[in-house]
Scaffold this motif. Structure first.
Motif, short mmCIF file in Angstrom:
data_model
loop_
_atom_site.label_atom_id
_atom_site.label_comp_id
_atom_site.label_asym_id
_atom_site.label_seq_id
_atom_site.Cartn_x
_atom_site.Cartn_y
_atom_site.Cartn_z
N GLY A 40 23.51 -10.04 -7.63
CA GLY A 40 22.74 -11.20 -7.18
C GLY A 40 21.60 -10.80 -6.26
N GLU A 41 21.86 -9.86 -5.36
CA GLU A 41 20.82 -9.40 -4.44
C GLU A 41 19.71 -8.65 -5.19
OE1 GLU A 41 23.61 -8.98 -0.44
OE2 GLU A 41 23.22 -7.22 -1.68
N ALA A 42 20.10 -7.84 -6.17
CA ALA A 42 19.10 -7.12 -6.96
C ALA A 42 18.20 -8.09 -7.72
CB ALA A 42 19.78 -6.15 -7.92
N THR A 43 18.78 -9.16 -8.26
CA THR A 43 18.00 -10.16 -8.97
C THR A 43 17.06 -10.88 -8.02
OG1 THR A 43 19.86 -10.44 -10.49
CG2 THR A 43 18.13 -12.10 -10.58
N LEU A 44 17.54 -11.18 -6.81
CA LEU A 44 16.70 -11.82 -5.79
C LEU A 44 15.49 -10.94 -5.47
CD1 LEU A 44 17.85 -13.58 -2.55
CD2 LEU A 44 16.15 -11.77 -2.43
N LEU A 45 15.72 -9.65 -5.23
CA LEU A 45 14.61 -8.76 -4.88
C LEU A 45 13.59 -8.67 -6.00
CD1 LEU A 45 16.53 -5.85 -3.11
CD2 LEU A 45 15.16 -7.65 -2.03
N ALA A 46 14.06 -8.77 -7.24
CA ALA A 46 13.14 -8.70 -8.38
C ALA A 46 12.18 -9.88 -8.42
CB ALA A 46 13.93 -8.63 -9.69
N GLU A 47 12.51 -10.98 -7.75
CA GLU A 47 11.65 -12.16 -7.71
C GLU A 47 10.60 -12.08 -6.60
OE1 GLU A 47 11.64 -14.82 -9.93
OE2 GLU A 47 12.86 -13.33 -10.98
N TRP A 208 20.46 -16.13 -11.71
CA TRP A 208 21.69 -15.32 -11.77
C TRP A 208 22.85 -16.21 -11.33
CZ3 TRP A 208 25.16 -14.19 -7.81
CH2 TRP A 208 26.13 -13.22 -8.12
N LYS A 209 24.00 -16.01 -11.96
CA LYS A 209 25.19 -16.77 -11.57
C LYS A 209 26.44 -16.02 -11.94
CE LYS A 209 27.01 -21.51 -11.57
NZ LYS A 209 28.44 -21.22 -11.83
N TRP A 210 27.38 -15.98 -11.02
CA TRP A 210 28.74 -15.52 -11.29
C TRP A 210 29.68 -16.52 -10.64
CZ3 TRP A 210 32.80 -14.02 -7.99
CH2 TRP A 210 33.94 -13.55 -8.67
N ARG A 211 30.35 -17.32 -11.47
CA ARG A 211 31.27 -18.35 -10.98
C ARG A 211 30.57 -19.24 -9.95
NH1 ARG A 211 36.29 -17.44 -13.18
NH2 ARG A 211 36.61 -15.34 -14.03
N GLU A 212 30.99 -19.23 -8.68
CA GLU A 212 30.38 -20.12 -7.69
C GLU A 212 29.27 -19.45 -6.88
OE1 GLU A 212 33.24 -22.12 -5.22
OE2 GLU A 212 34.18 -23.14 -6.92
N LEU A 213 28.81 -18.31 -7.31
CA LEU A 213 27.70 -17.63 -6.65
C LEU A 213 26.48 -17.71 -7.55
CD1 LEU A 213 29.58 -14.44 -5.39
CD2 LEU A 213 29.53 -16.75 -4.40
N ALA A 214 25.35 -18.15 -7.01
CA ALA A 214 24.18 -18.39 -7.84
C ALA A 214 22.90 -18.10 -7.07
CB ALA A 214 24.17 -19.83 -8.33
N LEU A 215 21.87 -17.69 -7.80
CA LEU A 215 20.54 -17.48 -7.23
C LEU A 215 19.60 -18.55 -7.75
CD1 LEU A 215 18.46 -15.81 -5.65
CD2 LEU A 215 18.09 -14.48 -7.75
N LEU A 216 19.15 -19.43 -6.86
CA LEU A 216 18.24 -20.52 -7.19
C LEU A 216 16.87 -20.21 -6.62
CD1 LEU A 216 20.62 -23.47 -6.17
CD2 LEU A 216 20.61 -22.11 -8.27
N CYS A 217 15.83 -20.28 -7.46
CA CYS A 217 14.49 -19.89 -7.04
C CYS A 217 13.45 -20.93 -7.44
CB CYS A 217 14.09 -18.55 -7.64
SG CYS A 217 15.12 -17.15 -7.14
N GLY A 218 12.39 -20.99 -6.65
CA GLY A 218 11.23 -21.80 -6.97
C GLY A 218 10.01 -21.27 -6.24
N ARG A 219 8.83 -21.59 -6.76
CA ARG A 219 7.59 -21.10 -6.18
C ARG A 219 6.65 -22.25 -5.84
NH1 ARG A 219 6.95 -15.60 -7.00
NH2 ARG A 219 8.56 -14.70 -8.34
N ARG A 220 5.77 -21.99 -4.88
CA ARG A 220 4.67 -22.93 -4.60
C ARG A 220 3.48 -22.52 -5.45
NH1 ARG A 220 3.24 -25.81 1.05
NH2 ARG A 220 1.53 -27.11 0.26
#
Length: 227
Positions: A40-47, A208-220
């Motif tokens: 999840g953290e790796a996917t976050l950094l990729a954004e 990204w999502k694994w069960r109850e852990l998820a990465l939610l993203c949005g941009r301005r």
């Protein structure tokens, strides 16, 4: 790092397990063994663009995610916000020799203080402790903090679709000695993505999502540069 945390006056402390040092220590002891957290953290950094200049971490805890994002963005400075004395002490220790970081003592149940604008706002397993109406208000405040083209990445604990799926999540987490936090206010992914879109974020998705852990993203939107 600034020598003292900035603490706005008149801010009430959240009634939460996170004000208890023993709860904080229990969480820190198992956080690195949470299944698939590194993915999840790796996917976050990729954004996050590597040339980002200013980063805000809401609910920064001991500074783990803020440290990762600053390593990813070598020219950036960072602001970490949290209300837990024990967590802030750990963050002070982590960033004691790092002049790129400042820390703010603030309870996210109340409106965010004036902190300027940011290329990136991140959060990791923190906003789900807020009541639902406050989550939406917080998303709106974050949007106003973002510079045009800025990104909000929320690595979050979300609600399962059914009680049976929630039970399976708990079963999977027992390997890390995890227990349910009474301060949790879990909300489903779909509602949070809809709120982000309604508030004006673009490119909104669950990356990204694994069960109850998820990465939610949005941009301005970048287009605001031309306004």
């Amino acid at each position: 790092m600034s020598s003292d945390c900035q603490k706005p006056e008149g801010i009430p402390a959240m009634t939460s397990e996170w004000t208890r040092p023993e709860h904080v220590e229990s969480y820190l002891a198992i956080k690195d063994s949470v299944p698939h957290r590194d993915a999840g953290e790796a996917t976050l950094l990729a954004e996050i663009p590597r040339n980002s200049q200013r980063i805000l971490d809401l609910g920064c805890g001991d500074g783990h995610l803020l440290s990762l994002t600053l390593d990813h963005c070598p020219e950036a400075t960072g602001v970490g916000l949290d209300f837990s004395p024990a967590m802030l002490q750990r963050a002070r220790e982590r960033f004691a020799a790092n002049h790129r970081v400042s820390l703010v003592d603030h309870n996210m149940e109340t409106p965010l203080p004036e902190l300027g604008t940011f290329d990136v706002v991140v959060s990791s397993f923190a906003i789900h402790h807020c009541e639902h109406h406050r989550k939406r208000d917080l998303f709106a405040e974050i949007f106003e903090f973002l510079r045009p083209g800025g990104v909000f990445c929320n690595l979050e604990h979300v609600a399962s679709a059914t009680p049976a799926i929630h039970d399976r999540f708990l079963e999977a987490m027992r390997a890390t000695n995890d227990v349910e936090d009474p301060s949790n206010r879990l909300l489903d992914v779909e509602t949070q993505l809809r709120w982000l879109r309604e508030l004006g974020y673009e490119d909104v998705d669950c990356h990204w999502k694994w069960r109850e852990l998820a990465l939610l993203c949005g941009r301005r939107a970048e287009a605001e540069l031309l306004a």
